[in-house]
Motif scaffolding. Structure first.
Motif, mmCIF file in Angstrom:
data_model
loop_
_atom_site.group_PDB
_atom_site.id
_atom_site.type_symbol
_atom_site.label_atom_id
_atom_site.label_comp_id
_atom_site.label_asym_id
_atom_site.label_seq_id
_atom_site.Cartn_x
_atom_site.Cartn_y
_atom_site.Cartn_z
ATOM 1 N N GLN A 7 -3.962 -2.127 -2.284
ATOM 2 C CA GLN A 7 -5.177 -2.536 -2.984
ATOM 3 C C GLN A 7 -6.130 -1.359 -3.063
ATOM 4 O O GLN A 7 -6.439 -0.720 -2.052
ATOM 5 C CB GLN A 7 -5.841 -3.692 -2.234
ATOM 6 N N THR A 44 -15.968 -2.278 6.044
ATOM 7 C CA THR A 44 -14.774 -2.942 5.526
ATOM 8 C C THR A 44 -15.082 -4.277 4.857
ATOM 9 O O THR A 44 -14.294 -4.744 4.023
ATOM 10 C CB THR A 44 -13.751 -3.168 6.654
ATOM 11 N N SER A 281 -7.600 -1.825 10.402
ATOM 12 C CA SER A 281 -8.840 -2.592 10.397
ATOM 13 C C SER A 281 -9.047 -3.209 11.776
ATOM 14 O O SER A 281 -8.146 -3.216 12.617
ATOM 15 C CB SER A 281 -8.799 -3.676 9.326
ATOM 16 N N THR A 285 -5.137 -6.328 10.606
ATOM 17 C CA THR A 285 -4.482 -6.975 9.467
ATOM 18 C C THR A 285 -4.117 -5.965 8.377
ATOM 19 O O THR A 285 -3.076 -6.089 7.732
ATOM 20 C CB THR A 285 -5.409 -8.049 8.866
ATOM 21 N N TYR A 286 -4.972 -4.963 8.169
ATOM 22 C CA TYR A 286 -4.769 -3.995 7.094
ATOM 23 C C TYR A 286 -4.693 -2.573 7.636
ATOM 24 O O TYR A 286 -5.305 -2.250 8.650
ATOM 25 C CB TYR A 286 -5.915 -4.066 6.078
ATOM 26 N N HIS A 288 -5.738 1.106 6.259
ATOM 27 C CA HIS A 288 -6.490 1.840 5.240
ATOM 28 C C HIS A 288 -5.924 3.259 5.136
ATOM 29 O O HIS A 288 -5.705 3.923 6.150
ATOM 30 C CB HIS A 288 -7.969 1.909 5.615
ATOM 31 N N LYS A 303 -5.780 0.099 0.715
ATOM 32 C CA LYS A 303 -5.374 -0.603 1.926
ATOM 33 C C LYS A 303 -4.151 -1.439 1.607
ATOM 34 O O LYS A 303 -3.920 -1.833 0.449
ATOM 35 C CB LYS A 303 -6.485 -1.461 2.502
ATOM 36 N N THR A 304 -3.340 -1.694 2.628
ATOM 37 C CA THR A 304 -2.157 -2.523 2.479
ATOM 38 C C THR A 304 -2.082 -3.473 3.664
ATOM 39 O O THR A 304 -2.483 -3.144 4.775
ATOM 40 C CB THR A 304 -0.885 -1.681 2.375
ATOM 41 N N GLU A 305 -1.582 -4.661 3.405
ATOM 42 C CA GLU A 305 -1.536 -5.679 4.450
ATOM 43 C C GLU A 305 -0.358 -5.439 5.395
ATOM 44 O O GLU A 305 0.721 -5.079 4.944
ATOM 45 C CB GLU A 305 -1.405 -7.079 3.820
#
Length: 305
Positions: A7, A44, A281, A285-286, A288, A303-305
């Motif tokens: 994202q 964030t 994060s 969860t993420y 960055h 960022k990606t999960e």
């Protein structure tokens, strides 16, 4: 493996590569980059940046290292340099720049308090006598240096740097207590992985080195971003510097510490990238991915999960 969904977030205020970043609650504190002295806080939840400060004008940043002290989580430590450039060892007492105070009186008092305590500015790292402490040996090159804090009392700084050096610095006594040579012929620089599992015996002040496999796809690379979570290390991008052109990765790799196993995710990043920084994060969860180099210095933040 399937491509990972990234994202796109708000761009950095300025392009950055070789940046350093630490987590502070819902903030990512981005502390300088290659020849860039500005520091920012990224919120964030708000997807916004705020300026914190700049490194002193006489500090030249080139592959520096920034950590948060475990015993004092509001204090950041920054060090780097080499025998060919001025070394720096600085600390910052961080107070969030995202204050919600609306009272002008409160804001003024807060500013005065920050000024008196020298918060949100880089100042020399000093001992109890206010004498400056410089972390680094005269002949060691700290460009691309990496470090972690550990030990029984979280007072030991473990440092690995070019060419194949490992040292232990006691943050309580401000002294190096151990120097050793890594059992590798590879150049250690802009790294997080050496193909070694390293045990340190604090009582006897000794290292034990254990060889572990390195994925062929990433073995000749450095300058990758990385995070460690749940006994897994994730690697993003990387650089294999050479002629006729530098080879830059866009793939993501995973190393399972527990299983001693590598996995490659093809085409994980939106584009080839090196000298970026990755950070989890607050809720893990993420991941960055901030800045970096890919034919030019990047101001991207994803960022990606």
């Amino acid at each position: 493996m399937s491509n990972q969904a990234f994202q796109t977030l708000k761009d950095l205020p300025t392009p950055l590569d070789q940046a350093q970043c630490v987590l502070h609650k819902h903030e990512l504190l981005i502390c300088g980059g290659y020849q860039k002295r500005a520091c920012y806080s990224y919120h964030t939840l708000k997807n916004e940046y705020k300026f914190i400060c700049e490194y002193p004008s006489d500090v030249e940043l080139w592959g520096h290292c920034v950590l948060k002290l475990i015993n004092d989580e509001s204090t950041l430590l920054s060090f780097g340099g080499s025998k060919d450039m001025k070394r720096h060892t600085l600390v910052m007492k961080y107070v969030s720049v995202w204050s919600n105070d609306k009272s002008e009186n409160k804001m003024n008092k807060s500013k005065e308090s920050k000024k008196s305590k020298k918060c949100n500015e880089w100042v020399p790292f000093t001992d109890s006598h206010k004498d400056p402490i410089i972390i680094g040996r005269d002949n060691d090159d700290y460009r691309g240096v990496r470090a972690v804090i550990g030990g029984n009392n979280n007072n030991l700084l473990f440092i690995t740097c070019f060419y194949n050096n490992i040292s232990v610095f006691d943050l309580n006594t401000f002294q190096f207590i151990k120097h050793d040579t890594l059992p590798t012929n590879d150049s250690i620089c802009y790294h997080c992985f050496t193909g070694l599992s390293i045990e340190y015996d604090e009582d006897n002040n000794t290292f034990q080195f254990h060889q572990i496999p390195v994925c062929d796809d990433i073995a000749p690379f450095n300058g990758y971003a990385y995070v460690c979570i749940d006994n897994v290390i994730l690697f993003f991008g990387g650089l294999n510097a050479g002629l006729p052109a530098d080879d830059i990765l866009k793939s993501m790799h995973k190393y399972s510490i527990r299983e001693n196993k590598w996995t490659t995710f093809q085409n994980a990043l939106p584009s080839p990238l090196s000298d970026c920084v990755a950070i989890l994060s607050e809720d893990s969860t993420y991941v960055h991915i901030i800045g970096g180099w890919g034919n030019e210095v990047k101001s991207t933040h994803t960022k990606t999960e």
